[in-house]
Design a protein around this motif. Structure first.
Motif, short mmCIF file in Angstrom:
data_model
loop_
_atom_site.label_atom_id
_atom_site.label_comp_id
_atom_site.label_asym_id
_atom_site.label_seq_id
_atom_site.Cartn_x
_atom_site.Cartn_y
_atom_site.Cartn_z
N ALA A 219 -33.37 -105.66 -74.17
CA ALA A 219 -33.55 -104.36 -73.50
C ALA A 219 -33.22 -103.26 -74.49
CB ALA A 219 -32.67 -104.25 -72.26
N GLN A 220 -33.85 -102.11 -74.29
CA GLN A 220 -33.58 -100.93 -75.12
C GLN A 220 -32.68 -100.00 -74.31
OE1 GLN A 220 -34.55 -100.64 -78.21
NE2 GLN A 220 -34.02 -98.53 -78.70
N VAL A 221 -31.46 -99.77 -74.80
CA VAL A 221 -30.48 -98.97 -74.06
C VAL A 221 -29.89 -97.95 -75.03
CG1 VAL A 221 -28.46 -99.03 -72.56
CG2 VAL A 221 -29.93 -101.04 -72.72
N SER A 222 -30.17 -96.67 -74.82
CA SER A 222 -29.71 -95.64 -75.75
C SER A 222 -28.27 -95.22 -75.49
CB SER A 222 -30.62 -94.42 -75.70
OG SER A 222 -30.66 -93.87 -74.40
N ASN A 223 -27.83 -95.24 -74.23
CA ASN A 223 -26.48 -94.79 -73.90
C ASN A 223 -25.46 -95.83 -74.35
OD1 ASN A 223 -24.07 -94.86 -71.82
ND2 ASN A 223 -24.86 -92.76 -71.84
N PRO A 224 -24.48 -95.45 -75.19
CA PRO A 224 -23.55 -96.45 -75.73
C PRO A 224 -22.65 -97.10 -74.67
CG PRO A 224 -22.89 -94.24 -76.39
CD PRO A 224 -24.24 -94.12 -75.76
N GLU A 225 -22.23 -96.32 -73.67
CA GLU A 225 -21.38 -96.91 -72.63
C GLU A 225 -22.17 -97.92 -71.80
OE1 GLU A 225 -18.23 -95.59 -69.12
OE2 GLU A 225 -19.47 -94.08 -70.11
N ALA A 226 -23.41 -97.59 -71.46
CA ALA A 226 -24.25 -98.54 -70.71
C ALA A 226 -24.52 -99.79 -71.54
CB ALA A 226 -25.56 -97.86 -70.32
N ARG A 227 -24.73 -99.61 -72.84
CA ARG A 227 -24.97 -100.76 -73.71
C ARG A 227 -23.76 -101.68 -73.72
NH1 ARG A 227 -26.23 -98.92 -79.43
NH2 ARG A 227 -26.50 -97.01 -78.23
N CYS A 228 -22.56 -101.08 -73.83
CA CYS A 228 -21.35 -101.91 -73.82
C CYS A 228 -21.16 -102.61 -72.48
CB CYS A 228 -20.13 -101.03 -74.13
SG CYS A 228 -20.02 -100.54 -75.87
N ALA A 229 -21.49 -101.94 -71.38
CA ALA A 229 -21.38 -102.57 -70.06
C ALA A 229 -22.32 -103.78 -69.96
CB ALA A 229 -21.69 -101.55 -68.97
N MET A 230 -23.50 -103.67 -70.55
CA MET A 230 -24.44 -104.78 -70.52
C MET A 230 -24.00 -105.92 -71.43
SD MET A 230 -28.03 -102.63 -70.31
CE MET A 230 -29.07 -104.03 -69.90
N VAL A 231 -23.34 -105.58 -72.54
CA VAL A 231 -22.75 -106.63 -73.39
C VAL A 231 -21.69 -107.38 -72.60
CG1 VAL A 231 -21.38 -107.08 -75.45
CG2 VAL A 231 -23.24 -105.42 -75.55
N ARG A 232 -20.86 -106.65 -71.88
CA ARG A 232 -19.80 -107.28 -71.06
C ARG A 232 -20.39 -108.25 -70.05
NH1 ARG A 232 -17.22 -103.07 -67.29
NH2 ARG A 232 -19.31 -103.31 -66.42
N GLU A 233 -21.57 -107.92 -69.51
CA GLU A 233 -22.21 -108.79 -68.50
C GLU A 233 -23.00 -109.93 -69.13
OE1 GLU A 233 -21.52 -108.49 -65.36
OE2 GLU A 233 -20.28 -106.73 -65.83
N GLY A 234 -22.95 -110.06 -70.45
CA GLY A 234 -23.60 -111.18 -71.12
C GLY A 234 -25.08 -111.04 -71.31
N LEU A 235 -25.59 -109.80 -71.28
CA LEU A 235 -27.03 -109.59 -71.39
C LEU A 235 -27.51 -109.50 -72.85
CD1 LEU A 235 -27.48 -106.99 -68.51
CD2 LEU A 235 -28.06 -109.43 -68.50
N GLY A 236 -26.58 -109.45 -73.79
CA GLY A 236 -26.96 -109.37 -75.19
C GLY A 236 -25.85 -108.76 -76.01
N LEU A 237 -26.03 -108.75 -77.31
CA LEU A 237 -25.08 -108.13 -78.23
C LEU A 237 -25.59 -106.75 -78.60
CD1 LEU A 237 -24.40 -111.19 -80.57
CD2 LEU A 237 -23.40 -110.67 -78.34
N ALA A 238 -24.70 -105.90 -79.11
CA ALA A 238 -25.09 -104.53 -79.46
C ALA A 238 -24.62 -104.19 -80.86
CB ALA A 238 -24.50 -103.54 -78.46
N VAL A 239 -25.40 -103.35 -81.54
CA VAL A 239 -25.05 -102.84 -82.86
C VAL A 239 -24.85 -101.34 -82.72
CG1 VAL A 239 -25.82 -102.55 -85.23
CG2 VAL A 239 -26.42 -104.63 -83.99
N MET A 240 -23.64 -100.87 -83.08
CA MET A 240 -23.36 -99.44 -82.96
C MET A 240 -22.21 -99.06 -83.88
SD MET A 240 -21.40 -99.02 -79.27
CE MET A 240 -22.73 -99.78 -78.35
N PRO A 241 -22.04 -97.77 -84.14
CA PRO A 241 -20.92 -97.35 -84.98
C PRO A 241 -19.58 -97.83 -84.41
CG PRO A 241 -22.46 -95.55 -84.71
CD PRO A 241 -22.91 -96.63 -83.79
N GLU A 242 -18.72 -98.33 -85.28
CA GLU A 242 -17.44 -98.88 -84.83
C GLU A 242 -16.62 -97.82 -84.09
OE1 GLU A 242 -15.45 -100.52 -88.18
OE2 GLU A 242 -16.95 -102.09 -88.52
N GLY A 243 -16.66 -96.56 -84.58
CA GLY A 243 -15.87 -95.51 -83.94
C GLY A 243 -16.28 -95.23 -82.52
N ILE A 244 -17.56 -95.40 -82.19
CA ILE A 244 -18.04 -95.23 -80.82
C ILE A 244 -17.66 -96.45 -79.98
CG2 ILE A 244 -20.09 -94.99 -79.38
CD1 ILE A 244 -21.38 -93.42 -81.63
#
Length: 292
Positions: A219-244
């Motif tokens: 899935a394409q998810v631009s919002n970083p918080e939503a992306r992290c929530a989807m990672v938590r639910e096991g939907l995939g891994l995410a690549v983003m700046p460590e500080g965010i």
């Protein structure tokens, strides 16, 4: 003398044609010709000689052309200066930055600047990195911050900061205990976009030969918080700046694994169009942003 008539005169002298001058100032030819004739009538002298090949200035026209250029340039500079103020007369600084800079660094930067200069106002606009430098070059913003491998053309750029890209995985994931890894080592798993440079195609160009297999994007998810929530639910891994990512990992049960790929370290630049033409408020913010 009005500015519009002077602008038409300058265009006519430079284009050597009233029709091309009219096109340049977005008028019909008859309207441009009438404005020049009215200007000549008010001044009591001929400014342009009209002939079959176009127009050329008289000696009086040359003198007025030279002065008109100075006048129009000064008016443009005054407009640019006043654009740095809000409608209430408060100094306003137009700052444009890419999203990772907005999320990671600018809240603290702008807060500390506001304490130093409480009378100034910063108008912050978020844009893609590749749009930042053109916006500053075109005068749409006073200061820009972007990430790139090299400084952009058309502006004066200075080093701002560096950040790193990491891999966000759930706690307990097979990769969660790794101290670092290459992105290529994670390609057995699904991913959630957005990637560095945002689109997958641009990211693959950036990563080049460091990626040897297809990247599966669930899935394409631009919002970083939503992306992290989807990672938590096991939907995939995410690549983003460590500080965010660190804003979310603790409360969402996630881990940020550092990536060792060369592209994972990014250079951020701050840019302006002309350092010598900055207002005092803009210059103060630029000095505040630059590393000490």
């Amino acid at each position: 003398m009005d500015l519009a008539s002077l602008e038409i005169l300058v265009a006519a002298v430079e284009e050597k044609s009233l029709s091309r001058a009219a096109e340049r100032v977005h008028l019909v030819t008859s309207a441009a010709s009438k404005r020049i004739s009215e200007l000549e009538r008010r001044l009591g002298t001929t400014l342009l000689l009209r002939h079959g090949r176009g127009v050329e200035p008289t000696p009086a026209g040359v003198v007025l052309y030279q002065q008109a250029r100075v006048i129009l340039r000064n008016v443009a500079q005054a407009r640019d200066l006043l654009a740095t103020y809000s409608s209430g007369g408060v100094p306003s600084i137009r700052l444009v930055a890419n999203s990772s800079t907005v999320l990671q660094f600018l809240p603290k930067e702008i807060s500390s600047f506001a304490r130093k200069m409480p009378g100034a106002r910063v108008d912050l606009l978020e844009a893609f990195s590749y749009d930042v430098a053109p916006m500053v070059a075109d005068g749409q913003a006073d200061i820009g911050i972007y990430h790139a491998e090299h400084p952009a053309s058309g502006v004066i750029s200075m080093p701002y900061r560096r950040d790193r890209i990491g891999l966000v995985v759930p706690v307990g994931h097979p990769l969660s205990r790794r101290k670092n890894l290459r992105f290529n080592d994670a390609l057995d798993y699904d991913f959630l976009g957005n990637f560095p440079r945002h689109s997958l195609d641009e990211f693959l160009t950036l990563a080049g030969a460091t990626i040897t297999r297809p990247v599966r994007v669930r899935a394409q998810v631009s919002n970083p918080e939503a992306r992290c929530a989807m990672v938590r639910e096991g939907l995939g891994l995410a690549v983003m700046p460590e500080g965010i990512a660190r804003n979310y990992v603790g409360r969402m049960g996630l881990v940020v694994v550092p990536l060792s790929d060369p592209w994972a370290e990014r250079h951020l630049f701050v840019c302006v169009r002309d350092p010598q033409a900055l207002s005092p408020q803009v210059k103060a913010l630029l000095e505040h942003l630059l590393p000490s």
